[in-house]
Motif scaffolding. Sequence first.
Motif, PDB file in Angstrom:
ATOM      1  N   PHE A  41      64.304  68.780  78.471  1.00  0.00           N
ATOM      2  CA  PHE A  41      62.976  68.434  78.935  1.00  0.00           C
ATOM      3  C   PHE A  41      61.938  69.193  78.115  1.00  0.00           C
ATOM      4  O   PHE A  41      62.251  70.179  77.454  1.00  0.00           O
ATOM      5  N   LEU A  42      60.704  68.718  78.162  1.00  0.00           N
ATOM      6  CA  LEU A  42      59.596  69.451  77.558  1.00  0.00           C
ATOM      7  C   LEU A  42      58.967  70.300  78.655  1.00  0.00           C
ATOM      8  O   LEU A  42      58.630  69.789  79.720  1.00  0.00           O
ATOM      9  N   ASN A  43      58.798  71.576  78.388  1.00  0.00           N
ATOM     10  CA  ASN A  43      58.236  72.493  79.366  1.00  0.00           C
ATOM     11  C   ASN A  43      56.712  72.384  79.333  1.00  0.00           C
ATOM     12  O   ASN A  43      56.065  72.872  78.405  1.00  0.00           O
ATOM     13  N   TYR A  44      56.145  71.727  80.325  1.00  0.00           N
ATOM     14  CA  TYR A  44      54.708  71.492  80.325  1.00  0.00           C
ATOM     15  C   TYR A  44      53.908  72.782  80.427  1.00  0.00           C
ATOM     16  O   TYR A  44      52.798  72.872  79.914  1.00  0.00           O
ATOM     17  N   ALA A  45      54.466  73.821  81.052  1.00  0.00           N
ATOM     18  CA  ALA A  45      53.763  75.110  81.111  1.00  0.00           C
ATOM     19  C   ALA A  45      53.624  75.705  79.711  1.00  0.00           C
ATOM     20  O   ALA A  45      52.565  76.260  79.363  1.00  0.00           O
ATOM     21  N   ASP A  46      54.662  75.581  78.892  1.00  0.00           N
ATOM     22  CA  ASP A  46      54.588  76.054  77.506  1.00  0.00           C
ATOM     23  C   ASP A  46      53.572  75.249  76.703  1.00  0.00           C
ATOM     24  O   ASP A  46      52.820  75.805  75.897  1.00  0.00           O
ATOM     25  N   ILE A  47      53.549  73.945  76.918  1.00  0.00           N
ATOM     26  CA  ILE A  47      52.609  73.081  76.207  1.00  0.00           C
ATOM     27  C   ILE A  47      51.177  73.461  76.564  1.00  0.00           C
ATOM     28  O   ILE A  47      50.318  73.584  75.689  1.00  0.00           O
ATOM     29  N   VAL A  48      50.910  73.672  77.837  1.00  0.00           N
ATOM     30  CA  VAL A  48      49.571  74.084  78.277  1.00  0.00           C
ATOM     31  C   VAL A  48      49.167  75.391  77.597  1.00  0.00           C
ATOM     32  O   VAL A  48      48.053  75.515  77.078  1.00  0.00           O
ATOM     33  N   GLN A  49      50.059  76.356  77.571  1.00  0.00           N
ATOM     34  CA  GLN A  49      49.732  77.651  76.964  1.00  0.00           C
ATOM     35  C   GLN A  49      49.489  77.516  75.458  1.00  0.00           C
ATOM     36  O   GLN A  49      48.570  78.137  74.917  1.00  0.00           O
ATOM     37  N   LYS A  50      50.274  76.680  74.774  1.00  0.00           N
ATOM     38  CA  LYS A  50      50.074  76.462  73.336  1.00  0.00           C
ATOM     39  C   LYS A  50      48.711  75.840  73.068  1.00  0.00           C
ATOM     40  O   LYS A  50      48.018  76.232  72.132  1.00  0.00           O
ATOM     41  N   ILE A  51      48.323  74.871  73.883  1.00  0.00           N
ATOM     42  CA  ILE A  51      47.018  74.234  73.721  1.00  0.00           C
ATOM     43  C   ILE A  51      45.911  75.269  73.868  1.00  0.00           C
ATOM     44  O   ILE A  51      45.005  75.354  73.031  1.00  0.00           O
ATOM     45  N   LYS A  52      45.975  76.057  74.918  1.00  0.00           N
ATOM     46  CA  LYS A  52      44.944  77.076  75.147  1.00  0.00           C
ATOM     47  C   LYS A  52      44.910  78.089  74.006  1.00  0.00           C
ATOM     48  O   LYS A  52      43.839  78.427  73.500  1.00  0.00           O
ATOM     49  N   ASP A  53      46.081  78.562  73.584  1.00  0.00           N
ATOM     50  CA  ASP A  53      46.146  79.544  72.501  1.00  0.00           C
ATOM     51  C   ASP A  53      45.525  79.008  71.213  1.00  0.00           C
ATOM     52  O   ASP A  53      44.743  79.698  70.552  1.00  0.00           O
TER      53      ASP A  53
END
Length: 109
Positions: A41-53
Amino acid sequence: MTIHIEDLKFQCIIGILDFERQNPQDVVINLTLDYKYEKNFLNYADIVQKIKDVMIKSEFLLIEDALDYLNLKLIKEYSSIKSMNIKITKPSILPDCKVSVSNSYKSQS
């Protein structure tokens, strides 16, 4: 499978006007990712953090550049992404409306 990240709100430096370069402003990001699900699966929490970073660190001049860079970063990081739609909104830049730019992307793989 599709992941929807809706109304991700935070502050960053983005824009070409002098006052936009001095102080962070609110941005809202909406993202839809279509991906090939194969027991990973794709970890949406990681994706959110990458976008913010990326957004906070990069201090983009143009929303268009931010969209293209986020697309490249996410496609590179997550090979299972088939397509995505990203929309960046600056809700406070004009007193009588919200301003957004969006784009759709397809993976080349």
